[in-house]
Design an enzyme around this catalytic site. Structure first.
Site, PDB file in Angstrom:
ATOM      1  N   ARG A   1      36.412  54.618  34.461  1.00 14.92           N
ATOM      2  CA  ARG A   1      35.380  53.261  33.535  1.00 14.92           C
ATOM      3  C   ARG A   1      35.812  53.589  32.205  1.00 14.92           C
ATOM      4  O   ARG A   1      36.625  54.245  32.540  1.00 14.92           O
ATOM      5  CB  ARG A   1      34.105  54.154  33.726  1.00 14.92           C
ATOM      6  CG  ARG A   1      33.147  53.467  34.476  1.00 14.92           C
ATOM      7  CD  ARG A   1      32.436  52.109  34.525  1.00 14.92           C
ATOM      8  NE  ARG A   1      31.371  52.324  35.344  1.00 14.92           N
ATOM      9  CZ  ARG A   1      31.397  51.700  36.433  1.00 14.92           C
ATOM     10  NH1 ARG A   1      32.827  50.984  36.795  1.00 14.92           N
ATOM     11  NH2 ARG A   1      30.377  50.954  37.561  1.00 14.92           N
TER      12      ARG A   1
ATOM     13  N   HIS B   1      37.158  43.858  32.663  1.00 12.82           N
ATOM     14  CA  HIS B   1      36.287  44.715  34.380  1.00 12.82           C
ATOM     15  C   HIS B   1      35.911  43.776  35.253  1.00 12.82           C
ATOM     16  O   HIS B   1      34.987  43.123  35.943  1.00 12.82           O
ATOM     17  CB  HIS B   1      35.050  44.911  33.538  1.00 12.82           C
ATOM     18  CG  HIS B   1      34.367  45.784  34.763  1.00 12.82           C
ATOM     19  ND1 HIS B   1      33.365  46.853  33.880  1.00 12.82           N
ATOM     20  CD2 HIS B   1      34.508  46.195  35.258  1.00 12.82           C
ATOM     21  CE1 HIS B   1      33.126  47.356  35.012  1.00 12.82           C
ATOM     22  NE2 HIS B   1      33.427  47.460  35.558  1.00 12.82           N
TER      23      HIS B   1
END
Ligand code: NAP
Ligand code: GLV
Length: 319
Positions: free
Chosen positions: A234, A282
């Site tokens: 993350r 991502h």
């Protein structure tokens, strides 16, 4: 026969794919897709199962009778901490298709740094025929942070490529042929690592974790010359200003980043144009809709057969 309430779907990615697969998913109960303007206004009070990715802030007040929340991805940080989150099981997405994709990305990034792909790209644009002699994978130690579903698969595939692989996790893992470290042994782990791979969930402990202090503890006399940082866990676990200065000053020889403090990454971020820094948006391991809905159907079927749910997160640990 009692009518089963529809499954609530509030997923903020790939709306076309979600709508297409929802036409055939949950055939025994139907669904409410909050991305569909017609469904948006529907009464959610009877709903028991919700499949969520970055859901609307008022979702839990609109759906007060939920029994299980399914995350649209492996991570649950987009749900944890939401106002009104009910105290019910949260099931994360675990599936071969997602795990395989992540390992492909991790292995590719490690190989790109091993083989100097950035330098090759520059030479190619200049039409220069310039051989680069790279070390062998076996001379390079990849340190994987997070030895869960994704970390352990990446470790196995990195080993197939010949890298020396070590791993770090909150609680020690036993993996054949891999030296492992627990949370208390962070500095020893970092001192042996040439390529650091982050596959940690976002929790209070891992927020802002990858910073300049940590980068300075990585091995500096390895076969690559300078250590490399790779992160697909993350973005809020990394301090991007520290990555920028670490690459500029040579504390890091390069980086590969799939996740960012704020997504999408701002167009004026210096990271876009830095030497030997690879950026992906991502998409290291996206949730494929067919696999995701099949996983939710299977878990609901388990509940209805009286079997325990799989992949339920530990609320106290936050992942
Ligand atoms: P997982 O199976 O829950 O594994 C998490 C691992 O992290 C475990 O080994 C855990 O240690 C370790 N860990 C957690 N907190 C820690 C801490 N404070 N210190 C040390 N180790 C810690 O999760 P996963 O399925 O592998 O997924 C990992 C993360 O990848 C997800 O949470 C998500 O954020 C990210 N992800 C990204 C993408 C993408 O496309 N970029 C796709 C999917 C997932 P223990 O083993 O001791 O519990
Ligand atoms: C993606 O980031 C996921 O958590 O699955």
């Amino acid at each position: 026969m009692s009518v089963r309430p529809p499954v609530l779907v509030d997923i903020k990615f790939n709306p076309e794919g979600v709508a297409r697969v929802l036409k055939t998913a949950f055939a025994d109960r139907g669904s409410i897709n909050l991305a569909d303007p017609v469904d948006r206004a529907r009464d959610l009070r009877a709903v028991e199962y919700a499949l969520l990715w970055k859901p609307d802030a008022d979702l839990f007040s609109r759906a007060p009778n939920l029994k299980v929340i399914f995350s649209g991805g492996a991570g649950v940080d987009h749900i944890i901490g939401m106002a009104g989150l009910p105290d019910i099981p949260i099931v994360r997405f675990v599936d071969r298709s997602l795990t395989t994709r992540m390992s492909e990305w991790v292995v590719m990034q490690c190989l790109m740094h091993l083989r100097g792909q950035y330098a090759h790209d520059i030479k190619q644009r200049r039409r220069e025929w310039a051989k680069l002699i790279a070390p062998e994978a076996a001379e390079v130690t990849v340190g994987v942070m997070g030895l869960g579903i994704l970390g352990q698969d990446a470790v196995a595939k990195l080993k197939v490529m010949g890298f020396n692989v070590i791993g770090w996790s909150r609680t020690r893992k036993a993996i054949d042929g891999v030296e492992t470290f627990d949370a208390g042994e962070l500095d020893r782990f970092l001192a042996k690592t040439d390529i650091l791979v982050g596959l940690l969930p976002l929790t209070p402990e891992t927020t802002g974790f990858y910073d300049s202090g940590l980068f300075k503890k990585l091995r500096r006399d390895g076969a690559l010359g300078q250590p490399v940082f790779i992160n697909a866990g993350r973005g809020k676990s990394q301090i991007e200003a520290d990555i920028v200065s670490a690459v500029r000053e040579g504390t890091l020889g390069g980086a590969s980043l799939d996740v960012f403090e704020v997504e999408p990454l701002a167009t004026d971020s210096p990271l876009w144009e830095m030497e030997n820094v690879f950026i992906t948006p991502h998409d290291a391991a996206v949730s494929e809709e067919n696999a995701l809905f099949r996983h939710v159907e299977m878990q609901i079927a388990r509940i209805e057969r009286g079997e325990p749910l799989q992949f339920v997160i530990d609320r106290a640990a936050g992942y």
